[in-house]
Design an enzyme around this catalytic site. Sequence first.
Site, short mmCIF file in Angstrom:
data_model
loop_
_atom_site.label_atom_id
_atom_site.label_comp_id
_atom_site.label_asym_id
_atom_site.label_seq_id
_atom_site.Cartn_x
_atom_site.Cartn_y
_atom_site.Cartn_z
N LYS A 258 0.84 -1.19 0.00
CA LYS A 258 0.00 0.00 0.00
C LYS A 258 0.88 1.25 0.00
CE LYS A 258 -3.77 -1.85 2.94
NZ LYS A 258 -4.89 -1.76 1.99
N ARG A 332 -9.70 -11.80 3.39
CA ARG A 332 -10.54 -12.93 2.96
C ARG A 332 -9.77 -14.25 3.04
NH1 ARG A 332 -11.49 -10.02 -2.72
NH2 ARG A 332 -11.10 -8.25 -1.34
N1 BES Z 1 -7.76 -3.79 5.18
C1 BES Z 1 -8.03 -3.46 3.83
C2 BES Z 1 -9.38 -2.75 3.65
C3 BES Z 1 -9.51 -1.39 4.25
C4 BES Z 1 -9.28 -0.27 3.48
C5 BES Z 1 -9.92 -1.23 5.56
C6 BES Z 1 -9.44 0.98 4.04
C7 BES Z 1 -10.06 0.03 6.12
C8 BES Z 1 -9.83 1.14 5.36
C9 BES Z 1 -8.05 -4.72 2.98
O1 BES Z 1 -7.20 -5.73 3.39
C10 BES Z 1 -7.60 -4.33 1.62
O2 BES Z 1 -6.47 -3.95 1.48
N2 BES Z 1 -8.49 -4.42 0.64
C11 BES Z 1 -8.17 -4.05 -0.69
C12 BES Z 1 -8.74 -5.12 -1.60
C13 BES Z 1 -8.25 -5.02 -3.01
C14 BES Z 1 -6.78 -5.37 -3.08
C15 BES Z 1 -9.05 -5.97 -3.85
C16 BES Z 1 -8.83 -2.70 -0.96
O3 BES Z 1 -9.92 -2.44 -0.47
O4 BES Z 1 -8.19 -1.88 -1.62
MN MN Z 2 -5.24 -5.50 2.61
#
Ligand code: BES
Ligand code: MN
Length: 480
Positions: A258, A332
């Site tokens: 990220k 997931r």
């Molecule tokens: N923990 C994140 C989701 C999240 C984002 C929680 C912002 C709280 C605030 C999750 O693990 C994630 O990174 N999801 C990705 C999924 C994508 C790679 C398909 C996302 O939402 O960008």
């Molecule tokens: Mn994530």
Amino acid sequence: MPIETALHLTEAPADEKDDAELTAVPFGGDLTVDVRLPVPVPALLAHHEAKGEAGEIVEVPVTHGDAVRRVLLYGVGDRSPAALRKAGAAVARRAKGRRALDVTLPRGAGHEGWTALLEGALLACYTFRIGADRTKAVAEIRVRGPEQAAQALRRAEVTAHATALTRDLANMPSSEKNPAWLAARAVEVAERSGLTARVWEPDELAAGGFGGILAVGQGSASPPRLIELSYVPDDPDGAHVVLVGKGITFDSGGLSLKPTDGMKFMKTDMAGGAVVISVLGALRDLGARTRVTGLVAAAENMPSGSAQRPGDVIRHYGGKTVEVLNTDAEGRLVLADALAYADDVLKPDTVIDLATLTGAISVALGRDLGAVFSQHEDLVKELIAAGTASGDPLWHMPLIDEYRAALDSAVADIANIESEGKYGGGAITAALFLREFTGGRRWAHLDIAGVARSTADDGVYTKGATGFGTRLLLEWLAGA
Ligand code: BES
Ligand code: MN
Ligand code: ZN
């Protein structure tokens, strides 16, 4: 210590000798205010153009010997639990830095209304600080109300302190909070709440075939855990519920790293797991009659030479294979193992999972509503009702069967994200992924990514973790 404010119930009306600097009395509708004021109450309210809305406060200075004290006339709106929760929070916030606050309960608000008001007041007193404390919350709240309010007071304390524990766990920086730390906190909760606890160490996870939890955790210097807590009621009603929480103690994204802005709040990515721990810890205090097992799939998602790679294929508990196209879709993967284990071994009547799963859900619903995904309409109804009553509101999102094809993989049973961008709906495809591991059981998925963290001190929320889901599940499992 998250909520240091003490609550006491006293039946006697506030009198001259009391040393509370602040006295709060309700106003609105047909409520009469029984406190001596320098100006008649109707004239005061008219002067301030006060409407009696929840959260509204008219502050009136009154003389007390040589000193000045303040009376807070607080609006109660429609006197619903939601309105009274807001009113309680506003009153408690106004008492910040004071030693004592005297609150008169609105007559006729009932058990639920009183609980909501006191719960709101306690939650607004929550703080999380490492280092010097800034302005302290009011030290003591004296509640003026009838003897029957004792039960409401007790319930408010239990639900507010459970919510505060969820916030504490989620607010803890990941320099301290790793999977082993989270497991140790869960074991402490179990010891003081009459639960049994089992913590699966990495070698036990490997022996048990928990390939998802292990894959997500393999890049971290702090190895993963699966935490299992179980509550057996004294007077069981025969039902068995499993709660599954996402316990990512830090989500860097892994090799699908990220950017800083997306990473800086990811210590709260275990908020779902924190809810599971806190809820289990409060069930006995609330006399819940349902047997409940809590599972927290805990791992730290980090990039390193040992981290999983995009394109890797993992084998989950129960044997399903998953192609990991993006290591940042890690929640997931850990949940899949726990859901499959619940189905295979625990065989519950109902499974609820909670997870800060997708950024997409906050695009869809914003910061005020959590998402519930389920095709079990009766369960959706129950959860939405519990959410509305408890102050953790939910919105029903669809599981669109046609979107399942988004997760087809050329090499494994299923992929962890859509590769082509044909379907979109990232929160929906995430929920569809989880459904594959539920064995067709009565199941609901709560995506709390939008609501687990507050950006401001506002009402019952303090900037940081909100504890969303704790009050909802306590209401659903042990509601009045
Ligand atoms: N923990 C994140 C989701 C999240 C984002 C929680 C912002 C709280 C605030 C999750 O693990 C994630 O990174 N999801 C990705 C999924 C994508 C790679 C398909 C996302 O939402 O960008
Ligand atoms: Mn994530
Ligand atoms: Zn995550």
